[in-house]
Design a protein around this motif. Structure first.
Motif, PDB file in Angstrom:
ATOM      1  N   GLY A 196      21.849   5.446  11.253  1.00 56.31           N
ATOM      2  CA  GLY A 196      22.035   6.388  12.342  1.00 56.31           C
ATOM      3  C   GLY A 196      20.938   7.421  12.475  1.00 56.31           C
ATOM      4  O   GLY A 196      21.012   8.304  13.334  1.00 56.31           O
ATOM      5  N   THR A 197      19.911   7.321  11.655  1.00 53.98           N
ATOM      6  CA  THR A 197      18.812   8.278  11.708  1.00 53.98           C
ATOM      7  C   THR A 197      17.502   7.575  12.050  1.00 53.98           C
ATOM      8  O   THR A 197      17.381   6.357  11.944  1.00 53.98           O
ATOM      9  CB  THR A 197      18.618   9.015  10.368  1.00 53.98           C
ATOM     10  N   ALA A 198      16.541   8.380  12.443  1.00 55.28           N
ATOM     11  CA  ALA A 198      15.157   7.942  12.547  1.00 55.28           C
ATOM     12  C   ALA A 198      14.340   8.837  11.634  1.00 55.28           C
ATOM     13  O   ALA A 198      14.719   9.978  11.352  1.00 55.28           O
ATOM     14  CB  ALA A 198      14.659   8.028  13.982  1.00 55.28           C
ATOM     15  N   ARG A 199      13.220   8.308  11.165  1.00 52.30           N
ATOM     16  CA  ARG A 199      12.355   9.102  10.285  1.00 52.30           C
ATOM     17  C   ARG A 199      10.905   8.948  10.717  1.00 52.30           C
ATOM     18  O   ARG A 199      10.478   7.871  11.142  1.00 52.30           O
ATOM     19  CB  ARG A 199      12.501   8.671   8.816  1.00 52.30           C
ATOM     20  N   LEU A 200      10.181  10.038  10.599  1.00 50.99           N
ATOM     21  CA  LEU A 200       8.745  10.056  10.829  1.00 50.99           C
ATOM     22  C   LEU A 200       8.035  10.064   9.486  1.00 50.99           C
ATOM     23  O   LEU A 200       8.388  10.841   8.594  1.00 50.99           O
ATOM     24  CB  LEU A 200       8.343  11.298  11.633  1.00 50.99           C
ATOM     25  N   TRP A 201       7.039   9.195   9.359  1.00 56.57           N
ATOM     26  CA  TRP A 201       6.317   9.044   8.101  1.00 56.57           C
ATOM     27  C   TRP A 201       4.823   9.248   8.316  1.00 56.57           C
ATOM     28  O   TRP A 201       4.293   8.904   9.369  1.00 56.57           O
ATOM     29  CB  TRP A 201       6.517   7.641   7.532  1.00 56.57           C
ATOM     30  N   SER A 202       4.162   9.754   7.310  1.00 59.04           N
ATOM     31  CA  SER A 202       2.706   9.809   7.313  1.00 59.04           C
ATOM     32  C   SER A 202       2.176   8.471   6.818  1.00 59.04           C
ATOM     33  O   SER A 202       2.578   7.998   5.744  1.00 59.04           O
ATOM     34  CB  SER A 202       2.209  10.930   6.394  1.00 59.04           C
ATOM     35  N   THR A 203       1.300   7.839   7.611  1.00 56.71           N
ATOM     36  CA  THR A 203       0.745   6.558   7.171  1.00 56.71           C
ATOM     37  C   THR A 203      -0.297   6.760   6.077  1.00 56.71           C
ATOM     38  O   THR A 203      -0.664   5.808   5.387  1.00 56.71           O
ATOM     39  CB  THR A 203       0.100   5.814   8.357  1.00 56.71           C
ATOM     40  N   ALA A 204      -0.770   7.989   5.897  1.00 60.36           N
ATOM     41  CA  ALA A 204      -1.779   8.266   4.874  1.00 60.36           C
ATOM     42  C   ALA A 204      -1.198   8.225   3.468  1.00 60.36           C
ATOM     43  O   ALA A 204      -1.801   7.670   2.541  1.00 60.36           O
ATOM     44  CB  ALA A 204      -2.441   9.624   5.127  1.00 60.36           C
ATOM     45  N   ASP A 205       0.008   8.803   3.303  1.00 60.26           N
ATOM     46  CA  ASP A 205       0.578   8.867   1.952  1.00 60.26           C
ATOM     47  C   ASP A 205       2.000   8.326   1.852  1.00 60.26           C
ATOM     48  O   ASP A 205       2.596   8.329   0.775  1.00 60.26           O
ATOM     49  CB  ASP A 205       0.538  10.315   1.431  1.00 60.26           C
ATOM     50  N   GLY A 206       2.584   7.875   2.969  1.00 59.16           N
ATOM     51  CA  GLY A 206       3.924   7.300   2.927  1.00 59.16           C
ATOM     52  C   GLY A 206       5.036   8.319   2.805  1.00 59.16           C
ATOM     53  O   GLY A 206       6.197   7.940   2.593  1.00 59.16           O
ATOM     54  N   LEU A 232       0.826  -1.207   0.000  1.00 55.53           N
ATOM     55  CA  LEU A 232       0.000   0.000   0.000  1.00 55.53           C
ATOM     56  C   LEU A 232       0.859   1.255   0.000  1.00 55.53           C
ATOM     57  O   LEU A 232       0.512   2.248  -0.642  1.00 55.53           O
ATOM     58  CB  LEU A 232      -0.921   0.001   1.228  1.00 55.53           C
ATOM     59  N   ARG A 233       1.960   1.224   0.724  1.00 56.49           N
ATOM     60  CA  ARG A 233       2.882   2.348   0.804  1.00 56.49           C
ATOM     61  C   ARG A 233       4.299   1.803   0.836  1.00 56.49           C
ATOM     62  O   ARG A 233       4.558   0.751   1.402  1.00 56.49           O
ATOM     63  CB  ARG A 233       2.662   3.168   2.078  1.00 56.49           C
ATOM     64  N   VAL A 234       5.232   2.528   0.245  1.00 56.57           N
ATOM     65  CA  VAL A 234       6.641   2.186   0.320  1.00 56.57           C
ATOM     66  C   VAL A 234       7.388   3.401   0.861  1.00 56.57           C
ATOM     67  O   VAL A 234       7.325   4.487   0.279  1.00 56.57           O
ATOM     68  CB  VAL A 234       7.217   1.787  -1.053  1.00 56.57           C
TER      69      VAL A 234
END
Length: 256
Positions: A37-47, A8-10
């Motif tokens: 070494g990083t973290a990322r925040l993603w929107s589950t609505a559009d990836g 659904l999302r990549v």
């Protein structure tokens, strides 16, 4: 039968393997911690990537996403707190002397476990160690917290559970139950013949389940330290546990 499914999302912006995922309580954001070494925040609505959390000097081992903040820990021996809207690092927690394996934010407290053989409780606001739990003979891998309100029917242990109990699992083959208020070891759970890789608490109540490289799952009473039962059907290490309410009458918990 079966057939293939489609993604659904990549979310593909990391430059290294992803070690952990954490979904926000409202399900709208996903936090990922990576070997890069990083973290990322993603929107589950559009990836789409909403924020890049940069600052760790080594790979991210674990992450936890709350409503207003994100928490990450790393092989650089630190824990970081982040603003989920701006991606700004709000606090750096320093004190561990080796890789931080896990963190847990619960009941307005931050708990951590490390290869330095300790677990720690931190003041989330001040970024300082409030309590150190020392007693394991090898690295502390996993942890779980039981709040006072989740420990019913324990009047004889009222003082011990005043601020809850922390349960830790270690490669020394034991799990330990700690009094958060005092930092004292309340019980040592002995029985596994291999490293304790995972643990989960059945709440409300005072039963813990531990999984190990010895291919067993064991149930414990964390107040008395008594081993309640052993599950022995696996043929390899048990690496993940989950407790769910069961549908069958008379069986209040189902271990998966």
């Amino acid at each position: 039968m079966g057939g293939g499914g489609s993604a659904l999302r990549v979310c593909a912006d990391h430059r290294g393997g992803i070690n952990w995922l954490s979904l926000s309580p409202d399900g709208q954001r996903l936090l990922t911690g990576s070997e890069d070494g990083t973290a990322r925040l993603w929107s589950t609505a559009d990836g789409q990537c909403c924020a890049l959390l940069q600052g760790h000097e080594s790979y991210v081992t674990f992450c936890q996403l709350e409503d207003e903040a994100a928490f990450t820990c790393s092989a650089d021996c630190t824990i970081r707190k982040w603003d989920v809207l701006t991606g700004q690092c709000l606090q750096v927690f320093r004190g561990h002397t080796s890789i931080v394996n896990r963190i847990l934010v619960a009941n307005n407290q931050l708990f951590s476990s490390s290869y330095d053989r300790t677990a720690r409780a931190w003041s989330v606001d001040k970024g300082q160690v409030a309590r150190e739990f020392r007693g394991h003979r090898n690295c502390v891998l996993t942890l779980a917290y039981s709040a006072p309100q989740d420990l019913p029917g324990a009047p004889c242990a009222e003082e011990a559970v005043a601020r809850g109990l922390l349960v830790t699992g270690s490669t020394d083959g034991t799990a330990k139950v700690w009094q958060v208020a005092s930092g004292c070891c309340h019980q040592t759970l002995r029985g596994h013949t291999g490293a304790v890789l995972c643990l989960v608490l059945a709440t409300p109540g005072h039963t813990a389940f531990t999984g190990s490289t010895d291919a067993t799952v064991r149930a414990w009473d964390i107040l008395s330290g008594q081993q309640l039962r052993v599950f022995q059907e696996h043929q390899g290490s048990v690496i993940c546990l989950e407790v769910r309410p069961a549908w069958l009458p008379g069986r209040p918990w189902l271990l998966l």
